[in-house]
Enzyme design. Structure first.
Site, mmCIF file in Angstrom:
data_model
loop_
_atom_site.group_PDB
_atom_site.id
_atom_site.type_symbol
_atom_site.label_atom_id
_atom_site.label_comp_id
_atom_site.label_asym_id
_atom_site.label_seq_id
_atom_site.Cartn_x
_atom_site.Cartn_y
_atom_site.Cartn_z
ATOM 1 C CG HIS A 1 -1.678 1.215 1.468
ATOM 2 N ND1 HIS A 1 -1.310 2.118 2.432
ATOM 3 C CD2 HIS A 1 -2.783 1.733 0.863
ATOM 4 C CE1 HIS A 1 -2.155 3.136 2.426
ATOM 5 N NE2 HIS A 1 -3.061 2.931 1.488
ATOM 6 C CD GLU B 1 -2.575 2.763 -3.450
ATOM 7 O OE1 GLU B 1 -2.869 3.959 -3.272
ATOM 8 O OE2 GLU B 1 -3.131 1.832 -2.806
ATOM 9 C CG HIS B 2 -0.129 6.275 -0.446
ATOM 10 N ND1 HIS B 2 -0.535 7.409 0.219
ATOM 11 C CD2 HIS B 2 -1.142 5.390 -0.319
ATOM 12 C CE1 HIS B 2 -1.734 7.214 0.749
ATOM 13 N NE2 HIS B 2 -2.128 5.987 0.439
ATOM 14 C CD GLU C 1 -4.953 5.284 3.213
ATOM 15 O OE1 GLU C 1 -3.782 5.608 2.954
ATOM 16 O OE2 GLU C 1 -5.658 4.588 2.455
#
Lengths: 426, 426
Positions: free
Chosen positions: B67, B70-71, B142
């Site tokens: 993840h 991905e950012h 997040e």
């Protein structure tokens, strides 16, 4: 895209738009009334629940579901909402078109539409009134819906902001009413709400899909006499800031603070300035290139989400971010500074052009979905401004830097709402 | 280029596997304004133990790294890729699941440039020490946001109760402390291992010309070199057949309790191949607990469920589990009712009629889903990576027999493989 065909069935306006984009036909029935104080919103919200819980032919939720299954799992549902100071009950239905189904040759739209109208006109009744057991079950269901809003913290915070901001205005009313109002409703309240709906509300039915209008008119004409309401005008009062940036802070057991800022803007979708407000809000916070995202998230790493949203019927702008507890002052300062920058004309040509492109793209994407397209058509009716998709796009193109500055100067901070933790986290 | 025509669905799909192994799918939809494209790698949060490309030893990387990667791919030397898309009025986003990471855009103009940008930014990693540190603050918020989301915690709580060893039990974004351990070198190592074209799929749907699009993608790929890559060794851990914890409870700031009952797959020795097994499971959940089921009606009447009640079946590389439940005023009564329903279905024979109507409903739902370009592109990619075909849903569904359903019912719903997860008010 094909033209919209509009005609009347009794007092109901029907808007039909054929489209080959979809494998299904979508129906949206919009029922409009003024948003009112007292328990009117609550009784209409309960009525919406009850109307989905049984008809003469299909007298329970399960009987309805089984009927929908036989229509290839057609969707059917209802929603209660507000736009400005107007209250809406919305029935929604979607059914596959038979040309995509191997074993079906009868038009499913007819059956779907006939069911939809029966939900409105033939709710299951007992001794001349709504069935008591259904009313009690649905009251329970609505109360739990209201109670559960508090479990979605962002939604809760936004609702509380509106409540605080508009506490002296009709807009402050929640479309479901309050828990206590629903609890206190009587069978008679529900009867009154139903009667008022049938005789006073404005009905607009939108249909879009691959079929032909001729399949639908016979079903609708059978109901002609039932649509006998006299539509009343509704109006929304657009106010300036009444709270002048008042802070409201609430504490709960949380991991992250939800910061919500409420602004007033004296323009709605009925005004010529609508497109300019969309652009101003776009530069401010609607997109990933917007000032809020860039400054709150990318530059300062204060938040994962930081965005703003325009309510185009009441003239409100909401800005929100999820932040660490200790960042309240810093984040509020940065967020309000972004609006000040807009007022001062402190935005680049690039920001303006990019925002316009993003909004135009958004409009074109929205009309690719049946629901999105219907929302725009309904906005034309509610605002009395007939804007085609092309006109919407050219209105955005025409917005100038000066327009944005002028409109931004009219945006005022009204209320700062913070939902935060019980104590500072070390 | 291979051309696949699906007569009944009215869709034509183009397919080609490039020399470097990248699979490209193009689905022209001339009626739409919007083009949607998604570029996916077969790599997600569960892939935390593997042999890096050109190395021998297995490594274990920190939770949440897929993840995080991905950012970080959105950033390169020149800045943020969000800006590049925004300047063309395009929207972009990405998501990480247990087994996949996907990057996407949608736009109504400049489609060719956007496709190039999509491929280029994903194929051009650029990580620095500073940019990694900056992202930690954003991802922390997040994670905090999800920590306040009771439904999210309920779902992940269930998975952590079902699984003892598998990394599926770890949150996709990792934890606030695990992401502090991520370095730029680890990001490069994961990238080099999992972002080879042969591990990826590109899907484009919209008003495009298939030949033109394919040529563009081919030329783009021909200009880049990739090292040869063999099979990727991934280690999932030895998961016992029985559930880890029979029951777990989390106390949170909620108004209404929530509960889920889940069952995990004991092994990957499935009695039907992937897509058929998944459809059979969805049908069973629908028959036992869908809105037209007897159990649903009873629970709704008793007031122990509301509209949040739902069922879900997740089946991916190395794991599979069901989840049934929602908000309830009485979690124990709801669990009892759910277990009784399953027990009684396991003891009696399923009826042909039940199966037929459920198939009808599922076919209709599938047609509704096919209206969405996002659904097609995302789900087609998912099935493709599991060696299945989205456009085979209808024939596969029609081919299921009562015997198939019976086998799946007896295999999946085994008490030893089940867990209960509750979220209760503090």
């Amino acid at each position: 895209m094909a033209e919209v065909e509009t005609f009347q069935v009794g007092s109901m306006n029907v808007h039909f738009q054929p489209s080959k984009k979809y494998k299904t036909t979508t129906f949206v029935l919009q029922i409009k009334a003024p948003l009112e104080k007292g328990s009117v919103a609550a009784s209409r919200a309960l009525l919406m629940q009850v109307l989905q819980a049984g008809t003469d032919a299909f007298p329970s939720r399960r009987a309805i579901r089984k009927h929908l299954d036989s229509l290839y799992g057609a969707s059917f549902g209802g929603d209660v909402s507000k736009k400005g100071e107007q209250h809406f009950l919305t029935f929604f239905m979607e059914v596959p078109h038979e040309k995509f189904l191997q074993q079906e040759d009868e038009p499913l739209v007819k059956k779907a539409l006939s069911f939809l109208t029966s939900a409105l006109f033939e709710p299951v009744r007992e001794n001349g009134t709504f069935k008591e057991s259904i009313v009690n079950e649905e009251k329970q269901a609505l109360k739990s819906k209201i109670k559960n809003i508090a479990d979605d913290k962002v939604r809760y915070a936004n609702g509380r902001l509106i409540e605080e901001m508009c506490k002296d205005e009709t807009y402050g009313i929640h479309p479901y009413g309050s828990y206590d109002e629903v609890d206190a409703l009587t069978a008679q309240d529900l009867e009154n709400a139903y009667e008022s709906l049938l005789s006073n509300d404005q009905f607009d039915l939108f249909i879009t899909g691959p079929g032909k209008v001729g399949e639908l008119t016979p079903v609708l004409n059978e109901r002609k006499a039932s649509f006998k309401s006299r539509a009343v005008e509704t109006s929304t009062s657009v106010n300036g800031s009444t709270n002048n940036g008042r802070e409201v802070i609430e504490h709960q057991d949380l991991q992250q603070a939800k910061l919500h800022l409420g602004f007033r803007v004296p323009y709605t979708a009925s005004d010529a300035e609508y497109a300019t407000v969309l652009v101003a809000n776009g530069i401010f916070g609607a997109f990933p290139h917007s000032k809020l995202f860039v400054n709150v998230r990318e530059k300062e790493s204060l938040a994962y989400y930081a965005a703003s949203r325009y309510e185009p019927y009441k003239g409100l702008i909401f800005a929100m971010a999820g932040i660490g507890f200790e960042q309240f002052e810093k984040a509020t300062k940065i967020m309000t500074e972004q609006l000040d920058a807009l007022k001062a004309g402190d935005f680049t040509e690039d920001e303006l052009t990019t925002t316009k492109l993003m909004i135009k793209n958004q409009i074109l994407e929205q009309v690719d979905t049946a629901r999105g397209n219907i929302d725009l058509l309904y906005q034309n009716i509610l605002t009395g401004r007939e804007r085609s998709v092309e006109e919407r796009v050219s209105e955005i193109d025409a917005v100038t830097r000066e327009d944005v500055i002028r409109v931004s100067k009219a945006i005022e901070l009204d209320t700062v709402y913070l939902l935060t933790g019980k104590e500072e986290r070390a | 280029m291979e051309k696949l025509h699906y007569e009944q669905l009215g869709e034509t799909l183009y397919k080609e596997t490039l020399d470097n192994g990248l699979k490209v799918y193009i689905l022209p939809r001339q009626e739409n304004n919007k083009t949607f494209s998604i570029f996916t790698t077969n790599y997600g949060s569960i892939d935390d133990q593997f042999t890096p490309m050109n190395e021998e030893e297995v490594v274990k990387v920190p939770d949440g790294i897929a993840h995080f990667l991905e950012h970080k791919l959105f950033e390169d030397e020149e800045g943020d890729v969000f800006d590049t898309f925004s300047r063309r009025g395009a929207q972009t986003n990405a998501f990480t699941s247990f087994t996949r990471t996907a990057y996407l855009f949608s736009s109504t103009s400049g489609v060719k440039d956007n496709v190039k940008t999509l491929i280029d930014f994903v194929q051009k990693p650029y990580f620095t020490k500073e940019s990694v540190a900056k992202e930690q603050g954003i991802i922390e918020q997040e994670i905090r946001m999800y920590e306040d989301d009771a439904d999210w915690r309920l779902f992940f709580g269930l998975i952590a109760a079902l699984y003892e060893k598998s990394t599926v039990r770890v949150d996709i974004a990792g934890t606030v402390s695990s992401i502090q351990d991520i370095t730029k070198d680890m990001l490069y190592q994961c990238y080099e291992t999992f972002y080879h074209p042969s591990n990826m799929v590109l899907f484009i749907v919209g008003p495009v010309d298939a030949d033109e699009m394919l040529t563009l993608v081919k030329e783009n790929q021909a200009g880049k070199t990739f090292k040869e890559q063999g099979e990727i060794t991934r280690i999932y851990g030895d998961e016992p057949a029985t559930s880890y914890k029979k029951e777990d409870t989390l106390h949170m700031n909620v108004q209404t309790p929530k509960v889920l009952l889940g069952y995990k797959e004991a092994n990957d020795d499935y009695p039907l191949e992937g897509l058929s097994y998944e459809l059979a499971m969805q049908m069973l959940l629908d028959i036992m607990f869908g809105p037209s089921s007897e159990a649903y009606e009873e629970m709704y009447r008793e007031g122990i469920i509301d509209s949040s009640f739902s069922t879900d079946f997740t089946m991916e590389r190395s794991f599979g589990f069901s989840a049934i439940g929602g908000d309830t005023k009485d979690p124990d009564a709801l669990v009892k009712k759910m277990r009784e329903t399953i027990r009684s279905y396991k003891q009696k024979a399923l009826s042909e009629e039940e199966m037929a109507i459920t198939k009808k409903r599922k076919i209709g739902s599938f047609m509704k889903q096919l209206n969405s370009s996002e659904f097609i592109a995302t789900q087609f990619t998912r099935y493709e990576m599991n060696d299945d075909d989205l456009f085979e849903v209808v024939p596969k569904l029609e081919a299921l027999t009562l015997g198939d359903l019976e086998k799946v019912l007896q295999r999946h719903f085994v008490d030893d493989q089940s867990s209960i997860m509750k979220v209760l008010p503090k």
